[in-house]
Design a protein around this motif. Sequence first.
Motif, PDB file in Angstrom:
ATOM      1  N   GLY A   1     -50.528  17.204 -77.815  1.00  0.00           N
ATOM      2  CA  GLY A   1     -51.820  17.236 -77.162  1.00  0.00           C
ATOM      3  C   GLY A   1     -52.976  17.310 -78.134  1.00  0.00           C
ATOM      4  N   GLY A   2     -52.806  16.713 -79.307  1.00  0.00           N
ATOM      5  CA  GLY A   2     -53.897  16.659 -80.281  1.00  0.00           C
ATOM      6  C   GLY A   2     -54.082  17.934 -81.072  1.00  0.00           C
ATOM      7  N   ARG A   3     -52.965  18.583 -81.444  1.00  0.00           N
ATOM      8  CA  ARG A   3     -53.071  19.863 -82.165  1.00  0.00           C
ATOM      9  C   ARG A   3     -52.720  19.764 -83.636  1.00  0.00           C
ATOM     10  NH1 ARG A   3     -49.490  23.782 -80.688  1.00  0.00           N
ATOM     11  NH2 ARG A   3     -48.094  22.401 -79.525  1.00  0.00           N
ATOM     12  N   VAL A   4     -52.410  18.577 -84.151  1.00  0.00           N
ATOM     13  CA  VAL A   4     -51.890  18.435 -85.516  1.00  0.00           C
ATOM     14  C   VAL A   4     -53.021  18.200 -86.514  1.00  0.00           C
ATOM     15  CG1 VAL A   4     -50.542  16.904 -87.019  1.00  0.00           C
ATOM     16  CG2 VAL A   4     -49.601  17.659 -84.825  1.00  0.00           C
ATOM     17  N   SER A   5     -52.890  18.825 -87.685  1.00  0.00           N
ATOM     18  CA  SER A   5     -53.748  18.559 -88.839  1.00  0.00           C
ATOM     19  C   SER A   5     -52.850  18.372 -90.059  1.00  0.00           C
ATOM     20  CB  SER A   5     -54.715  19.714 -89.108  1.00  0.00           C
ATOM     21  OG  SER A   5     -55.615  19.884 -88.040  1.00  0.00           O
ATOM     22  N   ALA A   6     -53.310  17.577 -90.998  1.00  0.00           N
ATOM     23  CA  ALA A   6     -52.522  17.349 -92.211  1.00  0.00           C
ATOM     24  C   ALA A   6     -53.313  17.805 -93.423  1.00  0.00           C
ATOM     25  CB  ALA A   6     -52.153  15.870 -92.348  1.00  0.00           C
ATOM     26  N   GLY A   7     -52.876  18.894 -94.014  1.00  0.00           N
ATOM     27  CA  GLY A   7     -53.386  19.277 -95.318  1.00  0.00           C
ATOM     28  C   GLY A   7     -52.670  18.441 -96.356  1.00  0.00           C
ATOM     29  N   ILE A   8     -53.412  17.778 -97.221  1.00  0.00           N
ATOM     30  CA  ILE A   8     -52.784  16.844 -98.153  1.00  0.00           C
ATOM     31  C   ILE A   8     -53.133  17.193 -99.598  1.00  0.00           C
ATOM     32  CG2 ILE A   8     -52.598  14.942 -96.527  1.00  0.00           C
ATOM     33  CD1 ILE A   8     -55.171  13.822 -97.663  1.00  0.00           C
ATOM     34  N   GLY A   9     -52.137  16.998-100.460  1.00  0.00           N
ATOM     35  CA  GLY A   9     -52.320  17.232-101.883  1.00  0.00           C
ATOM     36  C   GLY A   9     -51.588  16.171-102.673  1.00  0.00           C
ATOM     37  N   VAL A  10     -51.755  16.218-103.993  1.00  0.00           N
ATOM     38  CA  VAL A  10     -51.123  15.205-104.847  1.00  0.00           C
ATOM     39  C   VAL A  10     -49.865  15.716-105.533  1.00  0.00           C
ATOM     40  CG1 VAL A  10     -53.316  14.036-105.253  1.00  0.00           C
ATOM     41  CG2 VAL A  10     -52.539  15.777-106.870  1.00  0.00           C
ATOM     42  N   GLY A  11     -49.645  17.033-105.565  1.00  0.00           N
ATOM     43  CA  GLY A  11     -48.447  17.567-106.200  1.00  0.00           C
ATOM     44  C   GLY A  11     -48.407  17.311-107.693  1.00  0.00           C
TER      45      GLY A  11
ATOM     46  N   ALA B   1     -48.415   9.417-112.853  1.00  0.00           N
ATOM     47  CA  ALA B   1     -49.798   9.114-113.202  1.00  0.00           C
ATOM     48  C   ALA B   1     -50.547   8.390-112.085  1.00  0.00           C
ATOM     49  CB  ALA B   1     -49.841   8.268-114.476  1.00  0.00           C
ATOM     50  N   GLU B   2     -49.807   7.847-111.105  1.00  0.00           N
ATOM     51  CA  GLU B   2     -50.443   7.103-110.015  1.00  0.00           C
ATOM     52  C   GLU B   2     -50.726   7.975-108.797  1.00  0.00           C
ATOM     53  OE1 GLU B   2     -47.983   3.810-109.012  1.00  0.00           O
ATOM     54  OE2 GLU B   2     -48.397   2.709-110.881  1.00  0.00           O
ATOM     55  N   ARG B   3     -50.381   9.267-108.866  1.00  0.00           N
ATOM     56  CA  ARG B   3     -50.434  10.059-107.635  1.00  0.00           C
ATOM     57  C   ARG B   3     -51.849  10.179-107.063  1.00  0.00           C
ATOM     58  NH1 ARG B   3     -50.131  13.660-111.851  1.00  0.00           N
ATOM     59  NH2 ARG B   3     -51.100  15.732-111.656  1.00  0.00           N
ATOM     60  N   GLY B   4     -52.856  10.239-107.911  1.00  0.00           N
ATOM     61  CA  GLY B   4     -54.222  10.328-107.410  1.00  0.00           C
ATOM     62  C   GLY B   4     -54.669   9.072-106.685  1.00  0.00           C
ATOM     63  N   PRO B   5     -54.656   7.906-107.343  1.00  0.00           N
ATOM     64  CA  PRO B   5     -55.081   6.686-106.654  1.00  0.00           C
ATOM     65  C   PRO B   5     -54.201   6.314-105.469  1.00  0.00           C
ATOM     66  CG  PRO B   5     -54.248   6.188-108.875  1.00  0.00           C
ATOM     67  CD  PRO B   5     -54.399   7.669-108.786  1.00  0.00           C
ATOM     68  N   ARG B   6     -52.910   6.615-105.528  1.00  0.00           N
ATOM     69  CA  ARG B   6     -52.045   6.365-104.375  1.00  0.00           C
ATOM     70  C   ARG B   6     -52.485   7.216-103.187  1.00  0.00           C
ATOM     71  NH1 ARG B   6     -46.890   4.102-104.264  1.00  0.00           N
ATOM     72  NH2 ARG B   6     -46.281   3.037-106.181  1.00  0.00           N
ATOM     73  N   THR B   7     -52.847   8.451-103.462  1.00  0.00           N
ATOM     74  CA  THR B   7     -53.296   9.334-102.390  1.00  0.00           C
ATOM     75  C   THR B   7     -54.571   8.799-101.751  1.00  0.00           C
ATOM     76  OG1 THR B   7     -52.261  11.287-103.370  1.00  0.00           O
ATOM     77  CG2 THR B   7     -54.106  11.675-101.869  1.00  0.00           C
ATOM     78  N   ASP B   8     -55.514   8.371-102.571  1.00  0.00           N
ATOM     79  CA  ASP B   8     -56.767   7.838-102.037  1.00  0.00           C
ATOM     80  C   ASP B   8     -56.513   6.619-101.152  1.00  0.00           C
ATOM     81  OD1 ASP B   8     -58.068   9.817-103.420  1.00  0.00           O
ATOM     82  OD2 ASP B   8     -58.764   8.506-105.038  1.00  0.00           O
ATOM     83  N   GLU B   9     -55.661   5.707-101.624  1.00  0.00           N
ATOM     84  CA  GLU B   9     -55.390   4.521-100.820  1.00  0.00           C
ATOM     85  C   GLU B   9     -54.591   4.862 -99.568  1.00  0.00           C
ATOM     86  OE1 GLU B   9     -53.267   0.143-101.079  1.00  0.00           O
ATOM     87  OE2 GLU B   9     -53.938   1.085-102.950  1.00  0.00           O
ATOM     88  N   ALA B  10     -53.682   5.824 -99.687  1.00  0.00           N
ATOM     89  CA  ALA B  10     -52.896   6.228 -98.520  1.00  0.00           C
ATOM     90  C   ALA B  10     -53.795   6.810 -97.427  1.00  0.00           C
ATOM     91  CB  ALA B  10     -51.832   7.238 -98.927  1.00  0.00           C
TER      92      ALA B  10
END
Length: 313
Positions: free
Chosen positions: A90-100, A115-124
């Motif tokens: 019912g619209g209760r989900v949130s996603a906290g996201i990080g790059v690890g 080394a790609e984790r930052g730009p991959r995260t931005d594009e994702a």
Amino acid sequence: MKADRITFGAAAIPEPDRDWLAAVEELPVESVWQGGHLLPPSATGEAVARLSLLTAWTERVRVGAAVLLLPLYHPVVLAKQLADLDARSGGRVSAGIGVGGEFRHEFEAVGVPLAERGPRTDEAIEVLRTLWRGGAVSHAGKFFSFHDIELRAVAPGMRPGGPPLIVSGRKPPAMRRAARLGDGWLPYLLSPRAYARSVETITAEASKAGRNLDGFEWMAYVYCSVRRDGDRAREDVRGFLGGAYGDKPPEMLDRIAPAGTPEQVAARLQEYVDAGVRHFVISPATHEDTLGVVRLAATEVLPRLSLPAAVSS
């Protein structure tokens, strides 16, 4: 979540538990959170699986991943998973996201260069939002490409635009990501002074990008222990965090992980409120009676906190 009041969430430590969650839903707690790794050194869960349990075993509270390591996931698969969970709940989900990055072998195992984790995260993030807009969409990027595809959730309950994406981290790249791409900021292991600096950085970066931060969520994931016996609470934190984060000295732990009686913890959390925090995710820094920590935090710490005069007037 309104910025004109202070609210609490709780981290379901160490694993989601049906009875624990039922008890927390009876408290003045507005959210529950769990993160996870793919290949952690200990037997702990994965973020989407844990989020699924939180969604299934709660009825009222917002449920969130804190945090999900976005570069380890293909965003098309993840967009479908999160859309379905948001719709079912019912619209209760949130996603906290990080790059690890602390466990290099996780990246090697799934074929993602560290080394790609930052730009991959931005594009994702861009891919997730594109798919959640609805209708047939296309994307051509450095890491992900698709043409004329449509994501359909399993039920009509997913919010327009999809679940909020709350950026986590501690360093300037994460702050810039939050300012440009995030729906909120959820750092961890920051002192109140460092949190205030992060607010300044994010606000300045958003202004540079021409972005209005109305509705942006100022959150903090705070390890803490609240006990009637303040000495026991401080011992909780030393035992829980001291070794895990490089045997940090007690004075450093005190800056980043409030511990003590309800009065003492409230005084420390008030410093975060004054720095800009409006929603705390209380993560019990103890191996015993985590529900007791959350209960005291929600019933005796939260009522002691107040918005700065300039905000509340």
